[in-house]
Design a protein around this motif. Structure first.
Motif, PDB file in Angstrom:
ATOM      1  N   ASP A  63     -14.763  -3.939  -8.964  1.00  0.00           N
ATOM      2  CA  ASP A  63     -13.781  -5.001  -8.710  1.00  0.00           C
ATOM      3  C   ASP A  63     -12.369  -4.591  -9.147  1.00  0.00           C
ATOM      4  OD1 ASP A  63     -14.964  -5.122 -11.279  1.00  0.00           O
ATOM      5  OD2 ASP A  63     -14.374  -7.216 -11.559  1.00  0.00           O
ATOM      6  N   HIS A  64     -12.258  -3.448  -9.847  1.00  0.00           N
ATOM      7  CA  HIS A  64     -10.952  -2.935 -10.255  1.00  0.00           C
ATOM      8  C   HIS A  64     -10.514  -1.731  -9.419  1.00  0.00           C
ATOM      9  CE1 HIS A  64     -10.593  -5.275 -14.086  1.00  0.00           C
ATOM     10  NE2 HIS A  64     -11.862  -5.459 -13.788  1.00  0.00           N
ATOM     11  N   ALA A  65     -11.492  -0.910  -9.007  1.00  0.00           N
ATOM     12  CA  ALA A  65     -11.164   0.368  -8.364  1.00  0.00           C
ATOM     13  C   ALA A  65     -11.659   0.479  -6.923  1.00  0.00           C
ATOM     14  CB  ALA A  65     -11.757   1.521  -9.187  1.00  0.00           C
ATOM     15  N   GLY A  66     -12.443  -0.494  -6.463  1.00  0.00           N
ATOM     16  CA  GLY A  66     -13.120  -0.373  -5.167  1.00  0.00           C
ATOM     17  C   GLY A  66     -12.195  -0.283  -3.967  1.00  0.00           C
ATOM     18  N   GLY A  67     -10.969  -0.797  -4.065  1.00  0.00           N
ATOM     19  CA  GLY A  67     -10.039  -0.739  -2.930  1.00  0.00           C
ATOM     20  C   GLY A  67      -8.985   0.342  -3.081  1.00  0.00           C
ATOM     21  N   ALA A  68      -9.060   1.150  -4.130  1.00  0.00           N
ATOM     22  CA  ALA A  68      -7.984   2.110  -4.430  1.00  0.00           C
ATOM     23  C   ALA A  68      -7.817   3.159  -3.332  1.00  0.00           C
ATOM     24  CB  ALA A  68      -8.233   2.781  -5.779  1.00  0.00           C
ATOM     25  N   ALA A  69      -8.931   3.732  -2.857  1.00  0.00           N
ATOM     26  CA  ALA A  69      -8.837   4.788  -1.836  1.00  0.00           C
ATOM     27  C   ALA A  69      -8.243   4.219  -0.545  1.00  0.00           C
ATOM     28  CB  ALA A  69     -10.214   5.398  -1.572  1.00  0.00           C
ATOM     29  N   GLU A  70      -8.726   3.045  -0.151  1.00  0.00           N
ATOM     30  CA  GLU A  70      -8.218   2.459   1.097  1.00  0.00           C
ATOM     31  C   GLU A  70      -6.742   2.074   0.969  1.00  0.00           C
ATOM     32  OE1 GLU A  70     -10.256  -1.038   2.544  1.00  0.00           O
ATOM     33  OE2 GLU A  70      -8.770  -1.270   4.141  1.00  0.00           O
ATOM     34  N   LEU A  71      -6.369   1.469  -0.160  1.00  0.00           N
ATOM     35  CA  LEU A  71      -4.963   1.076  -0.343  1.00  0.00           C
ATOM     36  C   LEU A  71      -4.057   2.302  -0.326  1.00  0.00           C
ATOM     37  CD1 LEU A  71      -2.859  -1.133  -0.833  1.00  0.00           C
ATOM     38  CD2 LEU A  71      -3.267  -0.860  -3.294  1.00  0.00           C
ATOM     39  N   ARG A  72      -4.493   3.362  -1.038  1.00  0.00           N
ATOM     40  CA  ARG A  72      -3.696   4.599  -1.038  1.00  0.00           C
ATOM     41  C   ARG A  72      -3.489   5.109   0.388  1.00  0.00           C
ATOM     42  NH1 ARG A  72      -7.113   9.188  -3.090  1.00  0.00           N
ATOM     43  NH2 ARG A  72      -8.032   8.690  -1.065  1.00  0.00           N
ATOM     44  N   ASP A  73      -4.572   5.132   1.178  1.00  0.00           N
ATOM     45  CA  ASP A  73      -4.468   5.683   2.526  1.00  0.00           C
ATOM     46  C   ASP A  73      -3.631   4.791   3.441  1.00  0.00           C
ATOM     47  OD1 ASP A  73      -6.022   7.659   1.529  1.00  0.00           O
ATOM     48  OD2 ASP A  73      -7.828   7.165   2.667  1.00  0.00           O
ATOM     49  N   ARG A  74      -3.751   3.484   3.273  1.00  0.00           N
ATOM     50  CA  ARG A  74      -2.957   2.574   4.106  1.00  0.00           C
ATOM     51  C   ARG A  74      -1.469   2.702   3.774  1.00  0.00           C
ATOM     52  NH1 ARG A  74      -5.627  -1.928   6.181  1.00  0.00           N
ATOM     53  NH2 ARG A  74      -3.620  -2.442   7.119  1.00  0.00           N
ATOM     54  N   LEU A  75      -1.164   2.849   2.478  1.00  0.00           N
ATOM     55  CA  LEU A  75       0.234   3.015   2.072  1.00  0.00           C
ATOM     56  C   LEU A  75       0.777   4.352   2.572  1.00  0.00           C
ATOM     57  CD1 LEU A  75       0.017   1.551  -1.547  1.00  0.00           C
ATOM     58  CD2 LEU A  75       1.284   0.548   0.372  1.00  0.00           C
ATOM     59  N   ALA A  76      -0.084   5.374   2.563  1.00  0.00           N
ATOM     60  CA  ALA A  76       0.338   6.699   3.040  1.00  0.00           C
ATOM     61  C   ALA A  76       0.665   6.642   4.528  1.00  0.00           C
ATOM     62  CB  ALA A  76      -0.752   7.727   2.768  1.00  0.00           C
ATOM     63  N   GLU A  77      -0.177   5.946   5.299  1.00  0.00           N
ATOM     64  CA  GLU A  77       0.085   5.783   6.739  1.00  0.00           C
ATOM     65  C   GLU A  77       1.470   5.212   6.977  1.00  0.00           C
ATOM     66  OE1 GLU A  77      -2.721   3.130   8.668  1.00  0.00           O
ATOM     67  OE2 GLU A  77      -4.353   4.486   8.069  1.00  0.00           O
ATOM     68  N   ARG A  78       1.807   4.201   6.170  1.00  0.00           N
ATOM     69  CA  ARG A  78       3.092   3.522   6.351  1.00  0.00           C
ATOM     70  C   ARG A  78       4.259   4.392   5.916  1.00  0.00           C
ATOM     71  NH1 ARG A  78       2.772  -2.429   3.975  1.00  0.00           N
ATOM     72  NH2 ARG A  78       1.444  -3.397   5.535  1.00  0.00           N
ATOM     73  N   ALA A  79       3.991   5.331   5.013  1.00  0.00           N
ATOM     74  CA  ALA A  79       5.074   6.144   4.447  1.00  0.00           C
ATOM     75  C   ALA A  79       5.099   7.538   5.055  1.00  0.00           C
ATOM     76  CB  ALA A  79       4.923   6.217   2.925  1.00  0.00           C
ATOM     77  N   GLY A  80       4.581   7.663   6.268  1.00  0.00           N
ATOM     78  CA  GLY A  80       4.623   8.948   6.953  1.00  0.00           C
ATOM     79  C   GLY A  80       3.792  10.020   6.268  1.00  0.00           C
ATOM     80  N   GLY A  81       2.663   9.602   5.677  1.00  0.00           N
ATOM     81  CA  GLY A  81       1.749  10.569   5.073  1.00  0.00           C
ATOM     82  C   GLY A  81       1.915  10.741   3.580  1.00  0.00           C
ATOM     83  N   GLN A  82       2.968  10.169   3.034  1.00  0.00           N
ATOM     84  CA  GLN A  82       3.238  10.303   1.596  1.00  0.00           C
ATOM     85  C   GLN A  82       2.362   9.309   0.827  1.00  0.00           C
ATOM     86  OE1 GLN A  82       5.585  12.520   0.650  1.00  0.00           O
ATOM     87  NE2 GLN A  82       5.714  12.121  -1.551  1.00  0.00           N
ATOM     88  N   ALA A  83       1.291   9.816   0.187  1.00  0.00           N
ATOM     89  CA  ALA A  83       0.364   8.925  -0.523  1.00  0.00           C
ATOM     90  C   ALA A  83       0.831   8.684  -1.949  1.00  0.00           C
ATOM     91  CB  ALA A  83      -1.035   9.534  -0.539  1.00  0.00           C
ATOM     92  N   PRO A  84       0.798   7.426  -2.419  1.00  0.00           N
ATOM     93  CA  PRO A  84       1.117   7.190  -3.825  1.00  0.00           C
ATOM     94  C   PRO A  84      -0.013   7.745  -4.692  1.00  0.00           C
ATOM     95  CG  PRO A  84       0.321   5.172  -2.805  1.00  0.00           C
ATOM     96  CD  PRO A  84       0.406   6.201  -1.714  1.00  0.00           C
ATOM     97  N   PRO A  85       0.311   8.376  -5.823  1.00  0.00           N
ATOM     98  CA  PRO A  85      -0.746   8.905  -6.680  1.00  0.00           C
ATOM     99  C   PRO A  85      -1.541   7.788  -7.361  1.00  0.00           C
ATOM    100  CG  PRO A  85       1.381   9.142  -7.748  1.00  0.00           C
ATOM    101  CD  PRO A  85       1.650   8.629  -6.354  1.00  0.00           C
ATOM    102  N   ILE A  86      -2.792   8.100  -7.681  1.00  0.00           N
ATOM    103  CA  ILE A  86      -3.631   7.197  -8.466  1.00  0.00           C
ATOM    104  C   ILE A  86      -3.699   7.757  -9.883  1.00  0.00           C
ATOM    105  CG2 ILE A  86      -5.966   6.251  -8.737  1.00  0.00           C
ATOM    106  CD1 ILE A  86      -6.275   6.514  -5.676  1.00  0.00           C
ATOM    107  N   GLU A  87      -3.407   6.913 -10.886  1.00  0.00           N
ATOM    108  CA  GLU A  87      -3.412   7.373 -12.282  1.00  0.00           C
ATOM    109  C   GLU A  87      -4.366   6.518 -13.106  1.00  0.00           C
ATOM    110  OE1 GLU A  87       0.572   7.924 -13.739  1.00  0.00           O
ATOM    111  OE2 GLU A  87       1.104   9.177 -12.024  1.00  0.00           O
TER     112      GLU A  87
END
Ligand SMILES: [Zn+2]
Length: 219
Positions: A63-87
């Motif tokens: 419930d804390h991490a389950g959407g992290a991969a999808e959110l990262r990829d969706r944000l990367a799509e919007r930013a021309g491939g630039q994925a925000p890092p996960i820390e």
């Protein structure tokens, strides 16, 4: 003065508080614990007009991490491939992050993907969230690699599932450790000071003083 704002968004059937932290003047920020309901998180980010610099995880539960991969990829799509890092979290939660898809099957949840961070975090380090420096505390018990983030400048803690308003994190998992959780709270968190306000993974936030005085699990 820093102008940090926090928007809480309960996500997943567990109503976990995904937190969007951002600098109100620059509109740059981070998403803490994007557990799921990624579409809702994206909508909230759009509404607030936030540029996401990173995703931060307190621990490896679904419930804390389950959407992290999808959110990262969706944000990367919007930013021309630039994925925000996960820390985060701390490396001892690796087995949970590698088991997210299995956890999802158990709960009948879809759209969950295993994820590993770009940067593991550890106690003694700092992490920058929305332009603010947060000290990192390793607070095991709820999970082995759970982290808590503390901003001295803001008198503010991002608590995850360690301490709640009137309660504490569950420890009835095979890897849970009630004594370690209480030690984490009493030795690392409460000494930060009564005036410290916190947000947590479930329900409303509180202050450390209120919890020290009235939380029944800390007697
Ligand atoms: Zn948890």
């Amino acid at each position: 003065m820093p102008d940090l704002k926090v928007a809480l968004l309960p996500v997943t059937p567990f109503q976990q508080n995904c937190a969007i932290l951002f600098d109100a003047s620059t509109k740059r920020g981070a998403v803490v614990d994007p557990g799921g309901d990624v579409e809702q998180i994206l909508e909230a980010l759009d509404e607030l007009e936030i540029t996401v610099e990173k995703l931060v995880l307190t621990h490896g539960h679904i419930d804390h991490a389950g959407g992290a991969a999808e959110l990262r990829d969706r944000l990367a799509e919007r930013a021309g491939g630039q994925a925000p890092p996960i820390e985060g979290p701390e490396p001892r939660d690796r087995f949970l992050l590698e088991g997210l898809e299995l956890q999802a099957q158990g709960f009948g949840l879809t759209g969950v993907r295993n994820v590993l961070p770009d940067r593991w975090l550890a106690e003694g380090e700092t992490v920058e969230i929305a332009g603010q420096s947060f000290e990192i505390f390793h607070c095991p018990g709820h999970t082995p690699g759970h982290l808590v983030f503390f901003s001295k400048d803001l008198n503010f803690v991002i608590m995850g599932d360690v301490l709640f308003n009137g309660s504490i994190g569950r420890t009835d998992f095979p890897y849970g450790d009630h004594a370690a959780l209480i030690r984490s709270i009493k030795q690392k968190i409460l000494p930060l000071g009564d005036e410290i306000a916190f947000i947590c993974g479930h329900g409303p936030g509180s202050t450390l003083g209120t919890e020290r005085r009235s939380n029944p699990f800390l007697r």
